[in-house]
Design a protein around this motif. Structure first.
Motif, PDB file in Angstrom:
ATOM      1  N   THR A   1      -7.525   5.013   2.457  1.00 13.35           N
ATOM      2  CA  THR A   1      -6.478   4.675   1.497  1.00 13.35           C
ATOM      3  C   THR A   1      -5.931   3.273   1.753  1.00 13.35           C
ATOM      4  N   SER A   2      -5.810   2.900   3.006  1.00 14.20           N
ATOM      5  CA  SER A   2      -5.268   1.583   3.350  1.00 14.20           C
ATOM      6  C   SER A   2      -6.170   0.448   2.890  1.00 14.20           C
TER       7      SER A   2
ATOM      8  N   ASN B   1      -3.032  -0.990  -9.367  1.00 14.89           N
ATOM      9  CA  ASN B   1      -2.656  -0.842  -7.961  1.00 14.89           C
ATOM     10  C   ASN B   1      -3.821  -0.515  -7.035  1.00 14.89           C
ATOM     11  N   TRP B   2      -4.928  -0.041  -7.596  1.00 14.45           N
ATOM     12  CA  TRP B   2      -6.023   0.466  -6.757  1.00 14.45           C
ATOM     13  C   TRP B   2      -7.367  -0.110  -7.206  1.00 14.45           C
TER      14      TRP B   2
ATOM     15  N   ALA C   1      -6.289  -0.281  -1.920  1.00 12.13           N
ATOM     16  CA  ALA C   1      -5.298  -0.843  -2.833  1.00 12.13           C
ATOM     17  C   ALA C   1      -5.706  -2.227  -3.320  1.00 12.13           C
ATOM     18  N   SER C   2      -5.071  -2.649  -4.414  1.00 14.82           N
ATOM     19  CA  SER C   2      -5.316  -3.985  -4.960  1.00 14.82           C
ATOM     20  C   SER C   2      -4.726  -5.035  -4.035  1.00 14.82           C
TER      21      SER C   2
ATOM     22  N   GLN D   1      -2.898   2.947 -13.469  1.00 14.04           N
ATOM     23  CA  GLN D   1      -2.658   2.523 -12.094  1.00 14.04           C
ATOM     24  C   GLN D   1      -3.944   2.341 -11.297  1.00 14.04           C
TER      25      GLN D   1
ATOM     26  N   VAL E   1       0.834  -1.203   0.000  1.00  7.06           N
ATOM     27  CA  VAL E   1       0.000   0.000   0.000  1.00  7.06           C
ATOM     28  C   VAL E   1       0.870   1.255   0.000  1.00  7.06           C
TER      29      VAL E   1
ATOM     30  N   SER F   1       2.598   1.646  -3.323  1.00  3.86           N
ATOM     31  CA  SER F   1       1.631   2.064  -4.340  1.00  3.86           C
ATOM     32  C   SER F   1       1.308   3.540  -4.205  1.00  3.86           C
ATOM     33  N   ARG F   2       1.232   4.009  -2.973  1.00  7.31           N
ATOM     34  CA  ARG F   2       0.996   5.439  -2.752  1.00  7.31           C
ATOM     35  C   ARG F   2       2.167   6.269  -3.265  1.00  7.31           C
TER      36      ARG F   2
ATOM     37  N   TYR G   1     -10.425   0.735  -4.892  1.00 11.56           N
ATOM     38  CA  TYR G   1     -10.788   2.137  -5.113  1.00 11.56           C
ATOM     39  C   TYR G   1     -11.515   2.293  -6.447  1.00 11.56           C
TER      40      TYR G   1
END
Length: 493
Positions: free
Chosen positions: A397-398, A81-82, A401-402, A77, A6, A9-10, A85
């Motif tokens: 946010t935590s 990665n998300w 992520a994927s 992304q 995570v 990715s951020r 989201y």
């Protein structure tokens, strides 16, 4: 969910967005200035204005190309990665991004071929129209991106459907989502920042020419347009930024508290820190200089109204205080410097002494870099200040992520894209430098070329511009478009 994945990715998304955001503000700011320059050419017939418009068009086209390339990577992304989201916001973002493609990107890219390759192939009014459309397209593109991002900050016009990991936001009112509480203020402030950057870029290159005693008439004319342009928008940034801070206070009070290092809610007015070092352990700002009650006055027009502090929120809901505070204060500090600098430069220009002050010209060159930094840290403050929420008070946010992406995979892709982006940055700087070193075309050369294309009976008097209607304009547009896609490298070389 792997916390390291995570975090990486951020970091990766922050780096790719930050790199991408180098280019759109330049094209937005330059686009409007190009409209002004070409409009002055049509109105006055002064070939120097044409030389200005042609010169900045070459730099615009190069920057636009990099902006498109880096923007596509950024959007991929969302899916890689998300994934959580993307599932949550897909119904909302799909509408905004589709609107951007339909109303902005096709408009901008469709007329770009005429803008870059159509100088000698379409009539002057048609070319001026294409310049307006490209500038409008760049602004409209920003509109829809800001709509999508603002929805994350202040969600509206939706309902939640599903439960647990499959929960998502479903659009119920398109216009309520578009005009969510923060859209207009964030859009105006973002556009103003881009216009400031465009103005400083024009002045920076012009100051370089004046210091080198090259293309001096060209540079002075650039200053006459860019300096008042930049001054107006530097002053406008003060108003748009102030109003946006009031919106943040109303809808994201923890972000405002982080912006200002305001840890404790007090009965009296809240101070405004000009600088300092927030300490989360001691919950105070060290080494700071504060104006008592000023924060309360700026938000509520009253020196004694309490402002909600971080102590009213759970510590796990606090954003990273120090990073948010410093980024925000750097943006505000640079904005105030822009006002002072442009007003003083305007005074010197009014007195006819600006170009005699070589130290001012040197500072002007640095001004373009400062304006870029101001745009970047403004974005950093807004996005880091939103943490720990990726969608304000709806999705952390935590949790976004994927789950199938490992930390090792993110590291590998981050290194790969880092090398690619570094190469692109060096290439962009090299090509921009080459074009600046080459300089603009000379007005006499442009007049001679125009004379060759003008029938003898319609030949203009020396120095007088007379527009000539171009036959087969539609054919010229088609050929210009084909040439763009066949040889986009022409815009670079």
């Amino acid at each position: 969910m792997d916390p390291e994945a995570v975090l990486l990715s951020r970091i990766q998304f922050g780096l790719t967005v930050g790199f991408h955001y180098v280019f759109p503000p330049i094209t937005i700011g330059l686009g409007l200035l190009m409209v002004i320059m070409e409009g002055m050419f049509l109105r006055t017939g002064n070939r120097q204005y044409e030389a200005m418009a042609r010169f900045w068009t070459r730099l615009f086209a190069l920057t636009f190309t990099l902006g498109v390339a880096t923007g596509v990577v950024m959007e991929f992304q969302f899916g890689t990665n998300w994934a959580t989201y993307s599932r949550f916001v897909g119904d909302i973002f799909g509408s905004a991004l589709a609107a951007e493609a339909i109303f902005a990107f096709f408009l901008e890219s469709g007329f770009l071929a005429i803008l870059v390759f159509g100088w000698d192939r379409v009539g002057p009014r048609m070319h001026f129209f294409s310049t307006i459309m490209v500038s409008l397209g760049s602004i409209l593109s920003a509109v829809w991106i800001i709509v999508a991002n603002s929805w994350q900050q202040t969600p509206a016009g939706f309902r939640l459907v599903g439960e647990g990991p499959l929960q998502r936001a479903e659009l119920v009112s398109f216009w309520a989502a578009v005009f969510n509480p923060s859209t207009l203020d964030r859009l105006l402030h973002t556009l103003v920042g881009a216009f400031i950057l465009g103005g400083f870029l024009v002045m920076s290159v012009s100051a370089y020419y004046l210091l080198k005693r090259r293309h001096e008439e060209f540079a002075r004319l650039n200053f006459r347009i860019a300096l008042p342009f930049t001054t107006v928008f530097s002053l406008a940034a003060l108003g748009t930024g102030h109003h946006q801070a009031q919106v943040v206070a109303a809808h994201q009070p923890s972000k405002l508290a982080a912006f200002e290092g305001h840890f404790k809610t007090t009965a009296g007015g809240a101070p405004l820190y000009l600088f300092g070092l927030p300490d989360e352990q001691e919950q105070r700002v060290k080494y700071g200089l504060a104006v008592p009650g000023m924060l309360s006055f700026l938000i509520y027009r009253d020196w004694n109204t309490p402002v909600q502090g971080l102590d009213t929120f759970r510590p796990e809901d606090w954003p990273p205080i120090n990073a948010t505070f410093q980024a925000y204060h750097l943006m505000v500090g640079l904005g105030m410097l822009f006002i002072v600098f442009t007003l003083y430069a305007s005074l010197l220009q009014w007195r006819g002494r600006l170009f005699e002050k070589r130290w001012m010209l040197r500072l002007t060159i640095v001004g373009a870099v400062a304006a870029m930094i101001a745009n970047q840290v403004g974005w950093v403050a807004a996005e880091i200040g939103r943490q720990p929420w990726i969608v304000w008070e709806l999705l952390r946010t935590s949790e976004a992520a994927s789950k199938a992406v490992s930390a090792a995979e993110v590291k590998t892709s981050m290194i790969m894209f880092g090398l690619i982006y570094l190469t692109l940055l060096l290439l962009w700087l090299y090509l921009m430098g080459s074009k600046i070193q080459a300089g603009p075309e000379q007005p006499g050369e442009l007049a001679a070329e125009a004379l060759k294309r003008t029938p003898p009976a319609a030949a203009p008097q020396a120095g007088i511009y007379q527009p000539v209607e171009k036959p087969l304009a539609s054919h010229a547009i088609i050929m210009a478009s084909r040439r763009m896609w066949h040889g986009i490298g022409t815009a670079w070389g």
